[in-house]
Design a protein around this motif. Structure first.
Motif, PDB file in Angstrom:
ATOM      1  N   PRO A 104      61.566  -2.187  -7.794  1.00  0.00           N
ATOM      2  CA  PRO A 104      60.251  -1.777  -7.296  1.00  0.00           C
ATOM      3  C   PRO A 104      59.521  -0.847  -8.263  1.00  0.00           C
ATOM      4  N   VAL A 105      58.189  -0.952  -8.243  1.00  0.00           N
ATOM      5  CA  VAL A 105      57.354  -0.051  -9.052  1.00  0.00           C
ATOM      6  C   VAL A 105      56.342   0.626  -8.132  1.00  0.00           C
ATOM      7  N   ASN A 106      55.913   1.814  -8.522  1.00  0.00           N
ATOM      8  CA  ASN A 106      54.840   2.518  -7.821  1.00  0.00           C
ATOM      9  C   ASN A 106      53.547   2.269  -8.574  1.00  0.00           C
ATOM     10  N   TYR A 107      52.423   2.453  -7.911  1.00  0.00           N
ATOM     11  CA  TYR A 107      51.157   2.204  -8.598  1.00  0.00           C
ATOM     12  C   TYR A 107      50.092   3.206  -8.176  1.00  0.00           C
ATOM     13  N   ASP A 108      49.114   3.340  -9.056  1.00  0.00           N
ATOM     14  CA  ASP A 108      48.002   4.254  -8.829  1.00  0.00           C
ATOM     15  C   ASP A 108      46.742   3.555  -9.336  1.00  0.00           C
ATOM     16  N   LYS A 109      45.712   3.432  -8.483  1.00  0.00           N
ATOM     17  CA  LYS A 109      44.496   2.708  -8.885  1.00  0.00           C
ATOM     18  C   LYS A 109      43.362   3.691  -9.170  1.00  0.00           C
ATOM     19  N   LYS A 110      42.756   3.518 -10.336  1.00  0.00           N
ATOM     20  CA  LYS A 110      41.548   4.268 -10.687  1.00  0.00           C
ATOM     21  C   LYS A 110      40.561   3.263 -11.271  1.00  0.00           C
ATOM     22  N   GLY A 111      39.407   3.117 -10.644  1.00  0.00           N
ATOM     23  CA  GLY A 111      38.412   2.168 -11.145  1.00  0.00           C
ATOM     24  C   GLY A 111      38.999   0.772 -11.233  1.00  0.00           C
ATOM     25  N   ASN A 112      38.864   0.153 -12.401  1.00  0.00           N
ATOM     26  CA  ASN A 112      39.370  -1.210 -12.608  1.00  0.00           C
ATOM     27  C   ASN A 112      40.802  -1.247 -13.128  1.00  0.00           C
ATOM     28  N   VAL A 113      41.497  -0.110 -13.112  1.00  0.00           N
ATOM     29  CA  VAL A 113      42.827  -0.044 -13.715  1.00  0.00           C
ATOM     30  C   VAL A 113      43.866   0.379 -12.680  1.00  0.00           C
ATOM     31  N   VAL A 114      44.939  -0.414 -12.580  1.00  0.00           N
ATOM     32  CA  VAL A 114      46.097  -0.026 -11.774  1.00  0.00           C
ATOM     33  C   VAL A 114      47.222   0.335 -12.747  1.00  0.00           C
ATOM     34  N   THR A 115      47.688   1.592 -12.648  1.00  0.00           N
ATOM     35  CA  THR A 115      48.798   2.037 -13.491  1.00  0.00           C
ATOM     36  C   THR A 115      50.095   1.814 -12.729  1.00  0.00           C
ATOM     37  N   LEU A 116      51.063   1.152 -13.385  1.00  0.00           N
ATOM     38  CA  LEU A 116      52.351   0.855 -12.763  1.00  0.00           C
ATOM     39  C   LEU A 116      53.401   1.834 -13.290  1.00  0.00           C
ATOM     40  N   TYR A 117      54.163   2.424 -12.369  1.00  0.00           N
ATOM     41  CA  TYR A 117      55.180   3.414 -12.728  1.00  0.00           C
ATOM     42  C   TYR A 117      56.545   2.972 -12.230  1.00  0.00           C
ATOM     43  N   GLN A 118      57.570   3.423 -12.922  1.00  0.00           N
ATOM     44  CA  GLN A 118      58.927   3.360 -12.386  1.00  0.00           C
ATOM     45  C   GLN A 118      59.631   4.629 -12.838  1.00  0.00           C
ATOM     46  N   ASP A 119      60.152   5.388 -11.883  1.00  0.00           N
ATOM     47  CA  ASP A 119      60.794   6.681 -12.186  1.00  0.00           C
ATOM     48  C   ASP A 119      59.879   7.571 -13.026  1.00  0.00           C
ATOM     49  N   ASP A 120      58.623   7.684 -12.637  1.00  0.00           N
ATOM     50  CA  ASP A 120      57.627   8.540 -13.306  1.00  0.00           C
ATOM     51  C   ASP A 120      57.296   8.101 -14.733  1.00  0.00           C
ATOM     52  N   GLN A 121      57.764   6.940 -15.158  1.00  0.00           N
ATOM     53  CA  GLN A 121      57.417   6.416 -16.486  1.00  0.00           C
ATOM     54  C   GLN A 121      56.383   5.313 -16.304  1.00  0.00           C
ATOM     55  N   VAL A 122      55.322   5.346 -17.130  1.00  0.00           N
ATOM     56  CA  VAL A 122      54.318   4.276 -17.089  1.00  0.00           C
ATOM     57  C   VAL A 122      54.938   3.019 -17.708  1.00  0.00           C
ATOM     58  N   VAL A 123      54.976   1.921 -16.938  1.00  0.00           N
ATOM     59  CA  VAL A 123      55.599   0.684 -17.432  1.00  0.00           C
ATOM     60  C   VAL A 123      54.585  -0.439 -17.644  1.00  0.00           C
ATOM     61  N   GLY A 124      53.349  -0.229 -17.159  1.00  0.00           N
ATOM     62  CA  GLY A 124      52.359  -1.282 -17.366  1.00  0.00           C
ATOM     63  C   GLY A 124      51.036  -0.953 -16.687  1.00  0.00           C
ATOM     64  N   PHE A 125      50.057  -1.829 -16.937  1.00  0.00           N
ATOM     65  CA  PHE A 125      48.738  -1.694 -16.339  1.00  0.00           C
ATOM     66  C   PHE A 125      48.260  -3.061 -15.875  1.00  0.00           C
ATOM     67  N   ASN A 126      47.599  -3.096 -14.717  1.00  0.00           N
ATOM     68  CA  ASN A 126      46.798  -4.252 -14.324  1.00  0.00           C
ATOM     69  C   ASN A 126      45.350  -3.864 -14.571  1.00  0.00           C
ATOM     70  N   ILE A 127      44.656  -4.644 -15.379  1.00  0.00           N
ATOM     71  CA  ILE A 127      43.266  -4.334 -15.711  1.00  0.00           C
ATOM     72  C   ILE A 127      42.373  -5.436 -15.146  1.00  0.00           C
ATOM     73  N   PHE A 128      41.542  -5.055 -14.166  1.00  0.00           N
ATOM     74  CA  PHE A 128      40.659  -6.014 -13.502  1.00  0.00           C
ATOM     75  C   PHE A 128      39.410  -6.258 -14.342  1.00  0.00           C
ATOM     76  N   GLU A 129      38.773  -7.420 -14.079  1.00  0.00           N
ATOM     77  CA  GLU A 129      37.607  -7.850 -14.868  1.00  0.00           C
ATOM     78  C   GLU A 129      37.954  -7.855 -16.356  1.00  0.00           C
ATOM     79  N   ALA A 130      39.141  -8.415 -16.645  1.00  0.00           N
ATOM     80  CA  ALA A 130      39.685  -8.397 -18.003  1.00  0.00           C
ATOM     81  C   ALA A 130      38.849  -9.214 -18.981  1.00  0.00           C
ATOM     82  N   SER A 131      38.128 -10.210 -18.482  1.00  0.00           N
ATOM     83  CA  SER A 131      37.317 -11.033 -19.389  1.00  0.00           C
ATOM     84  C   SER A 131      36.242 -10.188 -20.072  1.00  0.00           C
ATOM     85  N   GLN A 132      35.846  -9.080 -19.438  1.00  0.00           N
ATOM     86  CA  GLN A 132      34.873  -8.183 -20.068  1.00  0.00           C
ATOM     87  C   GLN A 132      35.450  -7.508 -21.310  1.00  0.00           C
ATOM     88  N   ALA A 133      36.784  -7.427 -21.364  1.00  0.00           N
ATOM     89  CA  ALA A 133      37.444  -6.851 -22.542  1.00  0.00           C
ATOM     90  C   ALA A 133      37.672  -7.915 -23.621  1.00  0.00           C
TER      91      ALA A 133
END
Length: 198
Positions: free
Chosen positions: A24-53
């Motif tokens: 399992p991972v924990n997550y925190d959403k700010k704007g278009n970005v969801v930060t994924l954590y495991q044991d307080d370590q950042v393990v990934g990001f979900n970035i919405f509206e990615a085609s804009q990037a």
């Protein structure tokens, strides 16, 4: 760091994988970005509206400096305090097998010293046709195989191994032979050169 994008199956969301994780991972959403954590370590990001990037394609997407910069702007804009750091060097390169020794704890494994141009890697290999003085394709640590497997530093039967010597089948090349064995390259290839051209 690996980038996955499946607009038809998931929508306009890029998944930036920083660390391969299970469980399992924990997550925190700010704007278009969801930060994924495991044991307080950042393990990934979900970035919405990615085609804009500028993300295009489907599946595992090759990271470029432009994409990394665009994602960093997305993180900054969302107020996520994280600096992306990416090694964009080629992960599939031509290597030269300098030496081959028998593995002390496994009959079918060999310990190879492989020159990949800028460094020498120790790779444990089980291919029956691998020999010293061959040019081969090496998947370096961080490479993502066509199967989706990520190459990591490992220990095989007690011996450290950094990378993988590849077969045509593992590289998903056409006309791969049925027999087990690594792909041996001819002398037209230079040690250290990228195997897959952009």
């Amino acid at each position: 760091m690996n980038l996955f994008y499946n607009p038809e199956g998931v929508g306009d969301v890029a998944f930036l994988q920083l660390e391969p994780v299970t469980g399992p991972v924990n997550y925190d959403k700010k704007g278009n970005v969801v930060t994924l954590y495991q044991d307080d370590q950042v393990v990934g990001f979900n970035i919405f509206e990615a085609s804009q990037a500028g993300v295009e394609g489907n599946g595992h997407i090759k990271l470029t400096e432009d994409l990394v910069n665009a994602f960093q702007q997305q993180l900054d804009k969302a107020g996520v305090n994280y600096q992306l750091s990416v090694d964009l060097s080629p992960k599939f390169v031509v290597g030269y097998v300098e030496s081959k020794e028998k593995h002390p704890n496994a009959d079918k494994l060999s310990i190879l010293k492989v020159d990949v141009g800028d460094e020498q890697l120790q790779i444990v290999c089980g291919a029956p046709n691998v020999e010293a003085e061959q040019k081969v394709v090496v998947a370096k640590v961080g490479a993502v195989m066509p199967s989706g497997m990520v190459i990591k530093d490992a220990e095989l039967r007690g011996v450290p191994s950094s990378g993988m010597v590849c077969s045509m089948k593992e590289l998903n090349l056409p006309n791969a032979p049925k027999e087990k064995g690594i792909m041996v390259l001819d002398d037209s290839y230079s040690v250290g050169q990228p195997f897959f051209e952009d």
